[in-house]
Design a protein around this motif. Structure first.
Motif, PDB file in Angstrom:
ATOM      1  N   THR A 364       0.793  -1.220   0.000  1.00  0.00           N
ATOM      2  CA  THR A 364       0.000   0.000   0.000  1.00  0.00           C
ATOM      3  C   THR A 364       0.829   1.274   0.000  1.00  0.00           C
ATOM      4  O   THR A 364       0.288   2.354  -0.213  1.00  0.00           O
ATOM      5  N   LYS A 365       2.135   1.160   0.235  1.00  0.00           N
ATOM      6  CA  LYS A 365       2.966   2.356   0.329  1.00  0.00           C
ATOM      7  C   LYS A 365       4.229   2.188  -0.498  1.00  0.00           C
ATOM      8  O   LYS A 365       4.652   1.081  -0.800  1.00  0.00           O
ATOM      9  N   LYS A 366       4.838   3.306  -0.825  1.00  0.00           N
ATOM     10  CA  LYS A 366       6.124   3.285  -1.518  1.00  0.00           C
ATOM     11  C   LYS A 366       7.232   3.059  -0.499  1.00  0.00           C
ATOM     12  O   LYS A 366       7.537   3.937   0.297  1.00  0.00           O
ATOM     13  N   ILE A 367       7.814   1.887  -0.526  1.00  0.00           N
ATOM     14  CA  ILE A 367       8.899   1.575   0.397  1.00  0.00           C
ATOM     15  C   ILE A 367      10.227   1.798  -0.320  1.00  0.00           C
ATOM     16  O   ILE A 367      10.460   1.238  -1.386  1.00  0.00           O
ATOM     17  N   PRO A 368      11.115   2.625   0.234  1.00  0.00           N
ATOM     18  CA  PRO A 368      12.406   2.873  -0.411  1.00  0.00           C
ATOM     19  C   PRO A 368      13.192   1.589  -0.662  1.00  0.00           C
ATOM     20  O   PRO A 368      13.098   0.627   0.109  1.00  0.00           O
ATOM     21  N   PHE A 369      13.945   1.594  -1.714  1.00  0.00           N
ATOM     22  CA  PHE A 369      14.717   0.423  -2.122  1.00  0.00           C
ATOM     23  C   PHE A 369      15.602  -0.087  -0.998  1.00  0.00           C
ATOM     24  O   PHE A 369      15.687  -1.309  -0.762  1.00  0.00           O
ATOM     25  N   ILE A 370      16.255   0.816  -0.287  1.00  0.00           N
ATOM     26  CA  ILE A 370      17.197   0.397   0.754  1.00  0.00           C
ATOM     27  C   ILE A 370      16.495  -0.400   1.838  1.00  0.00           C
ATOM     28  O   ILE A 370      17.027  -1.373   2.368  1.00  0.00           O
ATOM     29  N   PHE A 371      15.245  -0.047   2.144  1.00  0.00           N
ATOM     30  CA  PHE A 371      14.522  -0.764   3.194  1.00  0.00           C
ATOM     31  C   PHE A 371      14.079  -2.141   2.704  1.00  0.00           C
ATOM     32  O   PHE A 371      14.116  -3.111   3.453  1.00  0.00           O
TER      33      PHE A 371
END
Length: 425
Positions: A364-371
């Motif tokens: 449901t959300k944009k999770i940064p690549f690093i995470f």
């Protein structure tokens, strides 16, 4: 505005940070000291757990936290109680740390405008795990018993740092080094911080090697390869292939010319007259412990199989049959013996409900690549330690809980700390 936000994500070392580093170091150093029948490690962890539980009473907590609490409390109920209850309390304290950390971070950061600080927790703990061991590298003697490497023909001790057993230290060095390897961005703003980062990664890698456990070496290698190649561009892949080749050449050289390293990998030892085991024999080496655990559960009956008979009873049963006061060296059967089938089901329900929450946040959300990348390597390490040994140590679970909560609370949601479409290398 974006530039200012980016600056705020950089790691900063303050006097307060150094104070907490030193205080935690002292606490862990004196953990083995006993006051009567209780160790300081049990006392301070018990106090922290009680204080945190009372502080969380007024909050509405996620369902996965409550399932985790049930799993931990289940260790206090078993067929042989009160026999071995001190060990049961220790199991409870260790088991509740993971859900308790999740609950504390959830209540502290869910409505905070400082949720970016959450990512610093696993980084700081990783730095602490590695740098706290430096004094032992220069000869400091700890209060825990030393693990000599005489059986492998070495006149040295395995690196354990502040921790009791080499299995624990090896896992923590692996987790800390891999976490730092993937968080260079937090150290990139100053040359002094880059030196801190590089030194920590090199020391951590060295400590993984000198803690002298096959499990640590295996999981570290797998997690490092994922860190090098997952989502990598062409330049990164070339660098990863080059580094992998160098590591393989180095390992080949060690295996060929370092007898101690070869013995550790192949199961040989001085007292075995240089006999080495095949890979198949090594894979089967721990199966007898599992068979004994199964036999113990069968002999103790249905009641014990359902609710467990406690860790201490399991250790005593192993001692009677093998002459060694140990557990089964398999996390699944350790839980079955201590807490029974009910405990094992609660544990899997806890992990499953936590995973559902994490995956829901990712959908449901944009999770940064690093995470996403760190979540993947953390899952691999968590699963690897669960399958091959006793599971993840306490401080490793705190690191994993922090990373899980980073994704669940989605610190990128409002503050845009990283661009999701821009991988961080």
């Amino acid at each position: 505005m974006r530039e200012q936000t980016a600056i705020e994500t950089k790691l900063r070392i303050t006097r307060k940070d150094i104070f907490w580093f030193l205080l935690l170091w002292i606490i862990l150093f004196i953990e083995p000291i006993s006051i009567g029948p209780i160790k300081i490690s049990q006392i301070w962890k018990g106090i922290v757990v009680i204080l945190l539980l009372f502080s969380l009473i007024k909050y509405k907590l996620p369902s996965f936290v409550w399932v985790g609490f049930l799993f931990a409390f289940k260790f206090l109920i078993f067929s042989e109680m009160p026999y071995g209850y001190l060990r049961a309390i220790q199991d409870f304290l260790e088991a509740i740390i993971f859900p308790l950390t999740l609950a504390y971070l959830f209540t502290k950061y869910r409505n905070s405008n400082k949720r970016n600080e959450l990512m610093r927790i696993p980084i700081w703990l990783s730095l602490f795990i590695i740098y706290s061991s430096v004094p032992f590298l220069f000869g400091l003697k700890g209060l825990n018993p030393e693990t000599d490497l005489e059986r492998y023909g070495l006149e040295a001790n395995a690196m354990k740092g502040l921790f009791y057993h080499i299995a624990t230290s090896s896992k923590l060095y692996t987790i800390a080094t891999i976490i730092l390897f993937n968080t260079y961005k937090f150290f990139s703003h100053k040359i002094s911080y880059q030196i801190i980062w590089l030194t920590a990664v090199l020391l951590g890698t060295y400590f993984v090697y000198t803690s002298w456990t096959r499990t640590g070496w295996l999981i570290f290698s797998i997690a490092l390869l994922i860190s090098l190649f997952y989502g990598a561009n062409l330049k990164r892949k070339i660098l990863g292939i080059t580094l992998s080749a160098i590591i393989l050449i180095g390992l080949g050289w060690l295996y060929e010319y370092n007898q101690a390293f070869r013995w550790r990998l192949s199961g040989g030892a001085v007292y075995r007259d240089n006999t080495e085991l095949s890979f198949d024999e090594l894979a089967k080496a721990r199966l007898p412990f599992i068979y004994i655990a199964i036999d113990n559960l069968r002999e103790e009956g249905v009641g014990a199989q359902l609710i467990g008979y406690g860790t201490q009873k399991g250790i005593d049963l192993f001692d009677q049959k093998t002459g060694m006061a140990i557990v089964s060296h398999n996390r699944t059967f350790e839980i079955l013996e201590s807490s029974g089938l009910i405990g094992l089901i609660l544990y899997f329900l806890f992990l499953n409900s936590l995973n559902k929450k994490i995956q829901a946040s990712r959908r449901t959300k944009k999770i940064p690549f690093i995470f996403n990348k760190m979540l993947l390597v953390s899952f691999v390490m968590f699963l690897g330690f669960y399958v091959t040994s006793h599971g993840t140590p306490l401080w490793g679970e705190i690191i994993f809980a922090s990373l899980a909560m980073v994704v669940i609370l989605n610190i990128n949601d409002k503050q845009h700390l990283y661009e999701a479409e821009n991988p961080v290398y």
